[in-house]
Design a protein around this motif. Structure first.
Motif, short mmCIF file in Angstrom:
data_model
loop_
_atom_site.label_atom_id
_atom_site.label_comp_id
_atom_site.label_asym_id
_atom_site.label_seq_id
_atom_site.Cartn_x
_atom_site.Cartn_y
_atom_site.Cartn_z
N ALA A 153 36.68 38.63 40.65
CA ALA A 153 36.81 39.38 41.91
C ALA A 153 35.51 39.36 42.70
O ALA A 153 35.52 39.23 43.93
N TYR A 188 41.12 42.03 46.72
CA TYR A 188 42.18 41.05 46.96
C TYR A 188 42.92 41.32 48.27
O TYR A 188 43.36 40.38 48.93
N ALA A 201 44.27 35.75 38.79
CA ALA A 201 44.09 37.11 39.32
C ALA A 201 45.39 37.91 39.26
O ALA A 201 45.40 39.07 38.86
N LEU A 210 39.56 46.30 42.44
CA LEU A 210 40.19 44.98 42.38
C LEU A 210 41.19 44.80 43.52
O LEU A 210 41.21 43.78 44.21
#
Length: 353
Positions: free
Chosen positions: A220, A288, A237, A284
Motif C-alpha cells: 500500500a 486504494y 491487494a 488501506l
C-alpha cells in the motif's frame, strides 16, 4: 499424495503450460473427489467429537498430512502456470477464469477441513511457505520505483503469495455471508490455553496476521507513491483485503457472549488491541480509494471490509470514527458526492482546498 505430486511433476515438465498436461481433467477431478470425501469424513460429528477420541485421533493422523501436500503442490502449480502465461503474453479468458476461481474455491474449502484436523501442523506448514515467499515479495516491493515491466518471475511470485493467502484465509475463517461471523470451532479448540500446544497455536495465528499486515502495508505504501508501477498487483491487494474482511469479521471484537472466553477470543477483544487493526483497515482502504480508483474489484472489496466492520456494532463504529484515515474517507466522500461528473479541474481543486 500420488495424484498431487504426479500433477506437479507433469506441470513442471511442460513448464506451466497446463493445456499440454496429460490427463489433466481426470486428475483434477480425482483430487476434487478425494478432497470432498475427506471433508465429509472430517466434518462427521461422531468421528471428530470427544466421544470418539480414538477415532478422531486416527482420522487426524491419516488425513491431516494431506493438507501440507495439497497446498505445496497447488501453490507451486499456480505459480508455474502464471509464469508461463506471463512469459507467453497470454491470459485466461473471462469464462475460463470464472470456472477456475470456482474450482479453486471448492478445493480450498475441502482442503481447509483437512487442515483443521491438526491446526498447529497446518499453521507450521503455512508459516514455512510464507517464510520462503515473503522476503522475496518484500524485495520486489523495495525495487518499486524504477518503472520496470512485469516479468514472468515477478508474476509467478505474486501468484505464489496470493495462493498462500487464500490457503491461510480458508484455514482460519469460514464464509459468513448472511450469517453471524464466528471463529471456526476447530481453531477455538486448538487455541485453548489448557490444551497441549494451545499457546503455540495462538502465537502462530498472531504471527501470521502480523506478517500479512506487514505485506499489505508494504504494498500500500508503494501504491501511494507509485500507483502506475506495473509490478504492484491489484489482485494481490484485493486478496489481502478479502482476507482481512473475513478474518476481521470473526476475530476482531467478537460477540459479547464470547468475551469471557480465553485463548483466541481474548486476543482482539479490547479497544487497545482492536483499534490498531481497525485503523489499519481504514488506512488501506483510503490508499486504494485514492490511488487505484480504476480497480473496481479492489474498490468493492475495500468497501466490503469497512462495511462488515461497521456492522459489528456501535462500539466498533465509534472506533472507526476516531481513526484519522476513516475521517479522511468520509471527508473525501462528502466532497466528491457534491461534484458533477464533468467538473473542471479548477472546481475540483476549489472543492478540495
Amino acid at each position: 499424495k500420488w495424484l498431487l505430486e504426479g500433477s506437479l511433476a507433469e506441470c513442471e515438465r511442460v513448464q506451466g503450460d497446463i493445456e499440454c498436461m496429460e490427463g489433466l481433467e481426470w486428475k483434477y477431478e480425482a483430487v476434487s473427489q478425494i478432497l470432498q470425501c475427506s471433508e465429509a469424513m472430517s466434518d462427521d460429528y461422531w468421528l471428530v467429537s470427544g466421544d470418539a477420541q480414538t477415532a478422531s485421533d486416527n482420522l487426524a493422523n491419516v488425513l491431516a498430512p494431506l493438507y501440507g501436500h495439497y497446498i505445496a503442490c497447488r501453490v507451486r502449480m499456480s505459480s508455474l502456470e502464471e509464469h508461463y502465461l506471463t512469459q507467453q503474453g497470454e491470459d485466461l479468458d473471462e469464462i475460463r477464469e470464472m470456472i477456475w476461481e470456482f474450482g479453486v474455491e471448492e478445493e480450498m474449502v475441502s482442503a481447509a477441513s483437512l487442515g483443521r484436523l491438526n491446526i498447529s501442523a497446518s499453521l507450521s506448514t503455512l508459516a514455512r511457505m510464507f517464510q520462503q515467499c515473503v522476503p522475496r515479495l518484500m524485495s520486489l516491493f523495495e525495487g518499486v520505483g524504477n518503472f520496470c515491466d512485469m516479468t514472468a518471475a515477478m508474476a509467478a511470485l505474486l501468484e505464489e503469495a496470493r495462493m498462500l493467502i487464500l490457503c491461510a484465509c480458508h484455514l482460519l475463517t469460514d464464509e459468513c455471508e448472511g450469517e453471524t461471523p464466528s471463529i471456526p470451532d476447530a481453531v477455538c479448540n486448538a487455541c485453548q490455553l489448557g490444551r497441549p500446544s494451545g499457546n503455540d497455536c495462538l502465537a502462530s495465528i498472531v504471527n501470521l496476521i502480523e506478517l500479512l499486515r506487514s505485506v499489505a502495508e508494504a504494498q500500500a505504501m508503494k501504491v501511494s507513491a507509485y500507483p502506475k508501477e506495473s509490478c504492484l498487483s491489484p489482485l494481490l491487494a484485493k486478496t489481502l483485503m478479502w482476507f482481512f474482511r473475513r478474518w476481521g469479521a470473526a476475530y476482531v471484537l467478537p460477540l459479547s457472549d464470547d468475551y469471557h472466553r480465553e485463548g483466541i477470543f481474548a486476543r482482539w477483544t479490547t479497544p487497545e488491541s482492536a483499534s490498531p487493526i481497525i485503523s489499519f483497515c481504514a488506512t488501506l482502504s483510503l490508499i486504494y480509494f485514492c490511488h487505484w480508483p480504476q480497480e473496481k474489484e479492489l474498490q468493492d472489496e475495500s468497501t466490503a471490509l469497512l462495511l462488515i466492520l461497521a456492522k459489528k456494532g456501535p462500539f466498533v463504529r465509534q472506533l472507526m470514527m476516531v481513526s484519522p484515515s476513516f475521517q479522511q474517507i468520509a471527508a473525501l466522500h462528502s466532497i466528491c458526492a457534491s461534484l458533477r461528473h464533468n467538473a473542471s479541474q479548477a472546481e475540483i481543486v476549489a472543492s478540495m482546498s
